[in-house]
Write an enzyme that holds these catalytic residues in place. Structure first.
Site, short mmCIF file in Angstrom:
data_model
loop_
_atom_site.label_atom_id
_atom_site.label_comp_id
_atom_site.label_asym_id
_atom_site.label_seq_id
_atom_site.Cartn_x
_atom_site.Cartn_y
_atom_site.Cartn_z
N GLU A 47 0.83 -1.22 0.00
CA GLU A 47 0.00 0.00 0.00
C GLU A 47 0.85 1.26 0.00
O GLU A 47 1.90 1.32 0.63
CB GLU A 47 -0.93 0.03 1.22
N PHE A 49 1.60 5.59 0.27
CA PHE A 49 1.63 6.60 1.34
C PHE A 49 0.24 7.12 1.70
O PHE A 49 -0.10 7.21 2.88
CB PHE A 49 2.51 7.75 0.84
N HIS A 287 -3.29 18.02 -9.74
CA HIS A 287 -2.53 16.82 -9.40
C HIS A 287 -2.58 15.90 -10.60
O HIS A 287 -3.62 15.34 -10.93
CB HIS A 287 -3.05 16.09 -8.16
N LEU A 288 -1.44 15.77 -11.23
CA LEU A 288 -1.33 14.98 -12.45
C LEU A 288 -0.56 13.71 -12.13
O LEU A 288 0.66 13.69 -12.10
CB LEU A 288 -0.60 15.80 -13.52
N ARG A 289 -1.31 12.65 -11.85
CA ARG A 289 -0.67 11.37 -11.50
C ARG A 289 -0.26 10.69 -12.78
O ARG A 289 -1.09 10.54 -13.70
CB ARG A 289 -1.68 10.54 -10.70
N ASP A 368 4.16 19.19 -2.06
CA ASP A 368 3.33 19.31 -3.26
C ASP A 368 1.85 19.40 -2.89
O ASP A 368 1.10 20.23 -3.42
CB ASP A 368 3.53 18.09 -4.18
N THR A 385 -5.43 8.21 -4.35
CA THR A 385 -5.54 8.59 -2.94
C THR A 385 -4.74 9.86 -2.67
O THR A 385 -5.03 10.59 -1.73
CB THR A 385 -5.07 7.47 -2.00
N PHE A 386 -3.74 10.11 -3.50
CA PHE A 386 -2.96 11.35 -3.40
C PHE A 386 -3.89 12.55 -3.64
O PHE A 386 -3.85 13.53 -2.90
CB PHE A 386 -1.82 11.31 -4.44
#
Ligand code: GFB
Length: 426
Positions: A47, A49, A287-289, A368, A385-386
């Site tokens: 899992e 952070f 937020h660009l994952r 960030d 989840t970020f």
């Protein structure tokens, strides 16, 4: 007997040592003349952070509930290298204290907490009393109900029995250079909310220290209620990280708490912002994952050209000239994105080597999140989840949910489902 904050505790072991080790973090919780106990937990190694932050909330509220009957101290699982923490030039990412990322006194306002390292120092012969490795029931459920039972282990646990009957494990990497063991080990099949395990802990366990492994198996007692938000609010980022983010905001984004209307009381219990109180800095937050998400969530993660198109539309809509991008994208991808947005100023936090060495990949993620959370308008990445943690941060800061619960659309995703609005309950 020992006492602090006017409360007396009987003390079968010498707990003074424990509290000296974590002096800033003494519990504020009251319960007369009872020995206190420790709840330690860990999460499935795979899992990331930001899911781990969610598991903390579930366990914190279990401990909050336990404290209605007995004093339990939540032992914080030291951070160790995870799959996503890939930087090789920041020193070892292991045995990281929670205080590197979070403000311990703030956590402690919700439940009594202690760093694992400090707990270890107080532990007679580094021996933990009881371990329960949570696991799912083997047979799939047709009708969901809460249940639990000690069963044979269904899976690899990382605990190894020694000839003397004790159990060895790596315990957040500390076990590699110290001999830490558990006296008792069991697998516990369970299906239920976090507090479902409370009667078991109170009545079926007797050890002072109880370790719950795979704690993510437990569900939130109540998702989104006031206690949920108290646990979330208590997870205030460490001051040194917030300060780095604030400095960056002021220097590059014309953003200060006064002008953005995001001044917060240092004591989170006093912050009860209403939706719309916060204005946010004059920039768009994205937020660009990227990385594994590009493949794993193909349908919902946009190409860089389509991401740029969506960003430009929002910049025009909100009459903004600057965009701050929190991203795990490699440099070449970020440059490509920038090349599509030449009319605007595109920012990314680029920390010095010194800061990266000090606070590692986890610290950079938080900086960030902090910067992007203060934007006038935020857009994140589907099911990351970020992104969820950023959305919560903005709820705490008092942003209008319309400016928060938004995600980028994939190129061919006509539906482009937007995230549920989990609004704060103060
Ligand atoms: O936090 P996390 O679990 O979020 O994992 P997801 C993402 C990790 O990648 C972060 C880095 O902890 C960071 O180390 N990262 C991602 C970023 N975005 C950023 C960013 O904007 N800035 C910085 N500095 N770092 C989960 C995965 O990812 O998604 C699970 O952890 C699984 O393994 C699941 O793949 C589906 O929720 O995005």
């Amino acid at each position: 007997l020992m006492s602090f904050y006017g409360v007396t505790y009987s003390d079968p072991y010498d707990d003074n040592i424990a509290f000296q080790a974590g002096t800033e973090n003494q519990p504020e919780f009251a319960a007369a003349a009872k020995p206190f106990r420790y709840l330690i937990y860990d999460v499935n190694p795979g899992e990331g952070f930001n899911l781990r932050r969610d598991v903390y909330m579930r366990i914190a509220n279990l401990v909050n509930n336990l404290n209605k009957d007995e004093v339990w101290i939540l032992v914080l699982p030291a951070w160790k290298k995870m799959y996503h923490w890939q930087s090789k030039d920041v020193g070892e990412q292991t045995k990281i204290r929670w205080s590197t990322f979070f403000d311990l006194p703030s956590l402690n306002h919700h439940v009594p907490v202690m760093e694992f390292e400090d707990f270890l120092m107080s532990l007679p012969d580094y021996s933990i009393d009881e371990v329960y490795h949570l696991q799912r029931y083997k047979e799939p459920w047709t009708h969901w109900s809460e249940k639990m039972q000690i069963e044979e282990c269904h899976e690899w646990t990382g605990f190894h029995e020694r000839p003397n009957g004790s159990y060895w494990s790596s315990f957040f990497d500390f076990g590699h250079d110290m001999d830490i063991t558990a006296k008792k080990f069991n697998c516990l099949s369970i299906q239920g909310h976090a507090s479902f395990i409370k009667p078991f802990l109170l009545q079926n366990t007797t050890g002072r220290s109880v370790f719950i492994d795979r704690a993510e198996t437990l569900l939130h007692d109540r998702f989104g209620n006031s206690l949920y938000w108290q646990a979330r609010k208590s997870m205030v980022f460490a001051k040194h990280l917030r300060e780095i983010g604030d400095e960056y905001r002021a220097k590059h984004l014309d953003s200060t708490d006064e002008t953005d209307k995001t001044v917060m009381d240092p004591d989170w219990r006093k912050n009860e912002k209403k939706a719309g109180d916060a204005k946010g800095g004059p920039y768009l937050g994205v937020h660009l994952r990227r990385k594994d998400y590009v493949k794993a969530h193909k349908k919902h993660v946009p190409s860089l050209t389509y991401a740029a198109e969506q960003i430009e539309n929002l910049l025009q809509k909100y009459k903004l000239k600057k965009v701050f991008v929190a991203t795990d994208a490699p440099t070449n991808e970020f440059s490509e994105l920038k090349s599509y947005l030449k009319k605007y100023k595109v920012f990314r936090f680029e920390p010095s080597k010194e800061i990266r060495m000090k606070y590692k990949d986890g610290g950079m993620a938080i900086i960030d999140q902090w910067i992007v959370a203060h934007a006038r308008y935020f857009i994140g990445t589907h099911v990351s989840t970020f992104s969820f943690r950023i959305q919560e941060e903005r709820e705490i800061l008092g942003f209008d949910p319309e400016t928060t619960f938004n995600t980028l659309c994939g190129d061919d995703d006509e539906e482009c489902e937007q995230p549920a609005k989990w609004k704060i309950v103060n």
